[in-house]
Scaffold this active site. Structure first.
Site, short mmCIF file in Angstrom:
data_model
loop_
_atom_site.label_atom_id
_atom_site.label_comp_id
_atom_site.label_asym_id
_atom_site.label_seq_id
_atom_site.Cartn_x
_atom_site.Cartn_y
_atom_site.Cartn_z
N ALA A 114 -7.42 -9.30 17.50
CA ALA A 114 -7.95 -9.43 18.88
C ALA A 114 -8.00 -8.07 19.56
CB ALA A 114 -7.10 -10.41 19.69
N ARG A 150 0.84 -1.21 0.00
CA ARG A 150 0.00 0.00 0.00
C ARG A 150 0.87 1.26 0.00
NH1 ARG A 150 -3.14 0.23 5.68
NH2 ARG A 150 -1.50 -0.36 7.05
N GLY A 193 -2.86 -9.51 26.10
CA GLY A 193 -2.97 -10.82 25.43
C GLY A 193 -3.61 -11.85 26.32
N ASP A 221 -8.34 -5.11 18.09
CA ASP A 221 -9.43 -4.30 17.52
C ASP A 221 -10.78 -4.74 18.10
OD1 ASP A 221 -7.46 -3.21 15.85
OD2 ASP A 221 -7.85 -4.69 14.29
P1 ATP Z 1 -3.25 -6.54 18.12
O1 ATP Z 1 -3.21 -5.06 17.87
O2 ATP Z 1 -2.15 -7.32 17.46
O3 ATP Z 1 -4.57 -7.18 17.85
P2 ATP Z 1 -3.12 -5.91 21.01
O4 ATP Z 1 -1.79 -5.83 21.69
O5 ATP Z 1 -3.88 -4.67 20.76
O6 ATP Z 1 -2.93 -6.76 19.67
P3 ATP Z 1 -3.73 -8.25 22.59
O7 ATP Z 1 -3.33 -7.90 23.97
O8 ATP Z 1 -2.91 -9.20 21.82
O9 ATP Z 1 -4.04 -6.90 21.79
O10 ATP Z 1 -5.20 -8.85 22.61
C1 ATP Z 1 -6.31 -8.06 22.96
C2 ATP Z 1 -7.19 -8.79 23.91
O11 ATP Z 1 -7.68 -9.98 23.29
C3 ATP Z 1 -6.50 -9.23 25.18
O12 ATP Z 1 -6.50 -8.19 26.14
C4 ATP Z 1 -7.38 -10.41 25.58
O13 ATP Z 1 -8.56 -9.97 26.18
C5 ATP Z 1 -7.74 -11.03 24.24
N1 ATP Z 1 -6.75 -12.06 23.86
C6 ATP Z 1 -5.72 -11.95 22.99
N2 ATP Z 1 -5.00 -13.09 22.93
C7 ATP Z 1 -5.59 -13.95 23.79
C8 ATP Z 1 -5.33 -15.31 24.20
N3 ATP Z 1 -4.30 -16.01 23.70
N4 ATP Z 1 -6.17 -15.86 25.11
C9 ATP Z 1 -7.21 -15.18 25.62
N5 ATP Z 1 -7.51 -13.91 25.28
C10 ATP Z 1 -6.71 -13.30 24.38
#
Ligand code: ATP
Length: 312
Positions: free
Chosen positions: A252, A106, A224, A254
């Site tokens: 996840a 992009r 996570g 978003d």
């Molecule tokens: P990204 O922007 O890559 O989607 P992020 O850092 O904004 O990631 P994460 O912390 O990876 O977000 O995931 C967001 C939420 O999704 C977590 O706070 C949790 O509630 C849920 N989640 C993500 N991964 C898992 C997992 N392996 N098991 C259970 N819940 C998860």
């Protein structure tokens, strides 16, 4: 019904048919993605309205994205189309543990045509919350001006603003991201950030320090599989994640944002917001694809145990 607005690029996503390095993947399945569009879908599936502001190519992939967004019930009245720049695409690599890596095509994005003067002053008139993501800020240089204009419009109308830094170091440097985010933090009500991302962005500063410095009502830290924590000026709320087997964790965050904002606008307390947001994040992580797993309100309530699941 409550209504959110968000702005950003959308892409056709090519999901790999198997895990492992991209060069060994022989075929892909086509889908649609993009952090802000995923967020808008997440909110819409939860029965709130979402206005997605964007510009896509006037080409086959652009039509696919447009129809897809419409099919999800998103308000696409502020989606422009350009004949000059092709719709963005990206290929995804998925590791054995479900972690993902993205390869973007992009450069430039059709957003290059969505300049500040093309943003209608009335775009936020019927909106209850503005959501900005760092991906949007990184994609084209003038997006920063556009975002600041939307933020100023929201503030003039007393519309709360949520912000997810969604740091993408493939798009810009950490220094550039920090300098731009500094302009955004003082205006936002909710900061939705990943734990590692917070540490990278704020280099050892504490959440309390950041909160006081920019006067952010709530800092929500996504952790996570550890769940998430919300910090207000006076309190801290921790909630564990739901236990699942992660297949593809892209999206996840978003999903979490969408459910949190939904619940915030719904007037739920912070504990409930975290429960819904952890549930939505977990559900998306169990399904391949960036937004396919975004739950309806009923699916989310069933997953977190508020409603009994009756399959037939
Ligand atoms: P990204 O922007 O890559 O989607 P992020 O850092 O904004 O990631 P994460 O912390 O990876 O977000 O995931 C967001 C939420 O999704 C977590 O706070 C949790 O509630 C849920 N989640 C993500 N991964 C898992 C997992 N392996 N098991 C259970 N819940 C998860």
């Amino acid at each position: 019904n409550k209504r959110i607005a968000t702005i950003g690029d959308a892409m056709v996503v090519f999901n790999p048919s198997k895990t492992g390095p991209l060069r060994f993947v022989p075929s892909f399945e086509r889908a649609v993605g993009g952090a802000e569009l995923n967020f808008a879908i997440g909110v819409t599936r939860l029965d709130m309205e979402a206005k997605w502001i964007s510009c896509i190519g006037d080409d086959e992939f652009g039509k696919l994205i447009y129809n897809f967004a419409r099919g999800e019930g998103i308000d696409v009245s502020h989606v422009l189309r350009t004949p000059h720049i092709p719709t963005s695409i990206y290929f995804k690599e998925i590791r054995e543990d479900g972690a993902g890596k993205s390869f973007y095509y992009r450069n430039p994005s059709p957003l290059l045509e969505l300049t500040e003067d093309r943003i209608d002053e009335s775009v936020l008139d019927d909106v209850d919350l503005l959501h900005i993501s760092g991906v949007y800020l990184a994609v084209c240089e003038h997006n920063i001006e556009v975002a600041l204009k939307l933020i100023a419009l929201a503030q003039a109308k007393n519309i709360p603003i949520s912000f997810d830094p969604n740091l993408r170091l493939k798009l810009w440097t950490i220094e550039d991201a920090r300098a731009v985010y500094e302009k955004v933090y003082p205006s936002i009500n909710l900061l939705l950030t990943g734990q590692d991302e917070f540490e990278l962005l704020f280099e050892g500063r504490t959440v309390k320090d950041v909160q006081e410095c920019y006067k952010i009502d709530e800092i929500i830290v996504k952790k996570g599989e550890q769940g998430a924590t919300v910090y207000t000026a006076t309190e801290q709320y921790d909630r564990k994640a739901f236990s699942i087997r992660a297949i593809d964790t892209v999206g996840a965050g978003d999903a979490f944002d969408a459910a949190y904002v939904y619940s915030y606008l719904n007037g739920d307390d912070i504990g409930e917001r975290l429960r819904l947001a952890n549930g939505a994040g977990a559900l998306v992580a169990t399904i391949k694809g960036d937004n396919e797993g975004l739950p309806s309100l009923q699916e989310l309530r069933q997953f977190i145990g508020d409603e009994k699941l009756i399959e037939r």
